[in-house]
Design a protein around this motif. Sequence first.
Motif, PDB file in Angstrom:
ATOM      1  N   ARG A 182      47.583  15.343 -55.347  1.00 31.06           N
ATOM      2  CA  ARG A 182      47.773  16.679 -54.754  1.00 31.06           C
ATOM      3  C   ARG A 182      48.484  17.601 -55.758  1.00 31.06           C
ATOM      4  N   HIS A 239      48.833   9.803 -53.251  1.00 29.75           N
ATOM      5  CA  HIS A 239      48.542  11.133 -52.725  1.00 29.75           C
ATOM      6  C   HIS A 239      49.323  12.245 -53.427  1.00 29.75           C
ATOM      7  N   CYS A 260      46.327  21.287 -44.840  1.00 28.77           N
ATOM      8  CA  CYS A 260      45.088  21.788 -45.448  1.00 28.77           C
ATOM      9  C   CYS A 260      45.326  22.567 -46.752  1.00 28.77           C
ATOM     10  N   HIS A 304      49.587  16.182 -45.798  1.00 31.49           N
ATOM     11  CA  HIS A 304      48.138  16.405 -45.911  1.00 31.49           C
ATOM     12  C   HIS A 304      47.720  17.786 -45.383  1.00 31.49           C
ATOM     13  N   ARG A 312      45.729   8.658 -37.865  1.00 30.96           N
ATOM     14  CA  ARG A 312      46.788   8.066 -38.688  1.00 30.96           C
ATOM     15  C   ARG A 312      46.981   6.623 -38.241  1.00 30.96           C
ATOM     16  N   GLY A 325      43.065  24.441 -48.134  1.00 31.16           N
ATOM     17  CA  GLY A 325      42.313  25.698 -48.162  1.00 31.16           C
ATOM     18  C   GLY A 325      42.603  26.642 -47.010  1.00 31.16           C
ATOM     19  N   ALA A 340      40.346  29.925 -45.922  1.00 31.08           N
ATOM     20  CA  ALA A 340      39.625  29.978 -44.641  1.00 31.08           C
ATOM     21  C   ALA A 340      40.025  31.233 -43.867  1.00 31.08           C
ATOM     22  N   PHE A 391      44.905  27.763 -53.854  1.00 34.71           N
ATOM     23  CA  PHE A 391      44.565  29.107 -53.371  1.00 34.71           C
ATOM     24  C   PHE A 391      45.836  29.944 -53.226  1.00 34.71           C
ATOM     25  N   LEU A 413      41.701  12.969 -51.407  1.00 35.11           N
ATOM     26  CA  LEU A 413      43.065  13.314 -50.972  1.00 35.11           C
ATOM     27  C   LEU A 413      43.344  12.809 -49.567  1.00 35.11           C
ATOM     28  N   GLN A 414      42.354  12.979 -48.703  1.00 34.00           N
ATOM     29  CA  GLN A 414      42.559  12.629 -47.305  1.00 34.00           C
ATOM     30  C   GLN A 414      42.775  11.132 -47.089  1.00 34.00           C
ATOM     31  N   ALA A 449      35.308  19.646 -47.335  1.00 35.92           N
ATOM     32  CA  ALA A 449      36.343  20.099 -46.400  1.00 35.92           C
ATOM     33  C   ALA A 449      36.258  21.612 -46.195  1.00 35.92           C
ATOM     34  N   ALA A 450      35.884  22.331 -47.245  1.00 37.57           N
ATOM     35  CA  ALA A 450      35.828  23.793 -47.147  1.00 37.57           C
ATOM     36  C   ALA A 450      34.653  24.250 -46.295  1.00 37.57           C
ATOM     37  N   THR A 472      34.374  22.916 -42.019  1.00 38.25           N
ATOM     38  CA  THR A 472      35.342  23.498 -41.089  1.00 38.25           C
ATOM     39  C   THR A 472      35.143  25.002 -40.896  1.00 38.25           C
ATOM     40  N   ALA A 494      45.871  23.587 -36.247  1.00 37.74           N
ATOM     41  CA  ALA A 494      44.480  23.667 -36.721  1.00 37.74           C
ATOM     42  C   ALA A 494      44.338  23.190 -38.160  1.00 37.74           C
ATOM     43  N   PHE A 495      45.354  23.415 -38.983  1.00 41.03           N
ATOM     44  CA  PHE A 495      45.286  22.997 -40.389  1.00 41.03           C
ATOM     45  C   PHE A 495      46.110  21.728 -40.650  1.00 41.03           C
ATOM     46  N   GLY A 496      46.442  21.001 -39.598  1.00 41.12           N
ATOM     47  CA  GLY A 496      47.213  19.775 -39.750  1.00 41.12           C
ATOM     48  C   GLY A 496      48.681  20.088 -39.999  1.00 41.12           C
TER      49      GLY A 496
END
Length: 421
Positions: free
Chosen positions: A109, A105, A372, A370, A311, A374, A378, A116, A97-98, A259-260, A263, A364-366
């Motif tokens: 996605r 994408h 996050c 994109h 990017r 999760g 988290a 979640f 995905l990233q 990724a889970a 982080t 923190a989660f972008g």
Amino acid sequence: MASVAQPTAVGTRSVVSHLSRLRSPRGQADPFPVYRRLRALGPVLPTPWGGHLVTRYDLCDQVLRGRDWHTIDAEWKARQSGDRWTGFAHQELSRTLQGLNSPHHPRHRRSIGNVFDRATLAELHGTVAGSVDGLLDTLVERIRDGEEPDFGAVVGDQLPIEVIGAWLDLPRADYPLLLWLTHEHVVCQELLPTPTDLASADNAAQGLRLYFTALVHDRRLNPGNDVISRWLRVWDELESDPEAAEAAVFYLVMFLFVAAVETTATLLPTMVWLLDQHPDQRRLLLADPGLVPGAVEEVLRYDPPIHMAGRVASRDMELGGVTVTQDSMVHLMIGSANHDPDHIVEPDVFDIRRQGNQLSMHLAFGGGAHYCVGAALARQEATELLRALTVRLPGLRVSTPPTWSRRVAFRRMTGMRVREG
Ligand code: HEM
């Protein structure tokens, strides 16, 4: 609010010396003074390799949300010279995905939906709570036996892998190997990886491929109601070729796992460390457990697990008064953006009582496409752990300060020993 620093004609030499400081043990332990100096130099700073550091919140946010800023994909990597981007770990990342841009994408996605969502989090609540309980049993026992255990090794690394491992139905005996592969793999995404880092990441990527392709294939042969079987069913509708469907699910599962783990394994010990370093805040938390979610959010803002995201410009563009030419890279300094005084009041103050957007508006989660996948999981793990710690180990203190791996993008804390009282 403080005024925005105007862009200045900054040489790459000055940027390099700040980056060296960031990579020193002192810079790792406390990168925020370096970020402050970088922000004072300007919002968009040139690097010797033709890229730019983006130091300010609004510009990082703008790039994350902008359609003309692409993530680092396979086509871009193929256009670069040298072997920085050609290794196996990078080839693999380009298919996750990233590493995908539109139109690939959104298709990938969408295929996993809102993984979640409330219902899944409610289902996972028992797993998270059970895992927190078991890990704290071990921690308490070891402390009461007179040990000063490493919080990261006993709890921080274990909780995310136990939760995601249970969700994917992985054998517990595989956790140590998977943890090691994950830590090795992530280094290829560092700002300045060494050839040795890249080689280790390539090996780890091979290991992850072997493991997760076998796992997905096994679910293909023995389908059930688990998440991997469900995603296989979705991809069998999207692809006429069953192998292509399996490959798509492999990349989703492998990346989601990595990724889970990497982080959240940083967030959890960082939480303990920051509360240890701010006794006034620790006292507030102990007096009012209602502050737990705010404390988790403030840790995410103050020292997020990911300090940098990359990017590339899809065409020549202007950013913060600087021209960024097509195909050049921007390094979004999330750790600096979260301390931008134009965005947050007294950003260097760790304050678990922040309210409203002063609490939740961090990167923190972008952000953007994109963002996050999760984030909610988290937060659930961190909240559950912190609540349990305040009850079971209210006197938890750090006895040996942590050391940090020499990374500037993905923070990793090790060796933080803890005791009681
Ligand atoms: C504290 C924990 C976490 C932090 C700080 C974090 C941070 C981030 C950030 C900054 C991004 C965006 C990267 C970019 O735009 O280049 C991201 C993406 C992602 N995260 Fe997380 N993450 C965390 C936990 C998790 C968890 C628990 C999962 C899965 C269970 C997860 C899965 C993902 C995935 C799959 C992406 C890629 C999304 C995409 O490209 O569409 N993350 N995360």
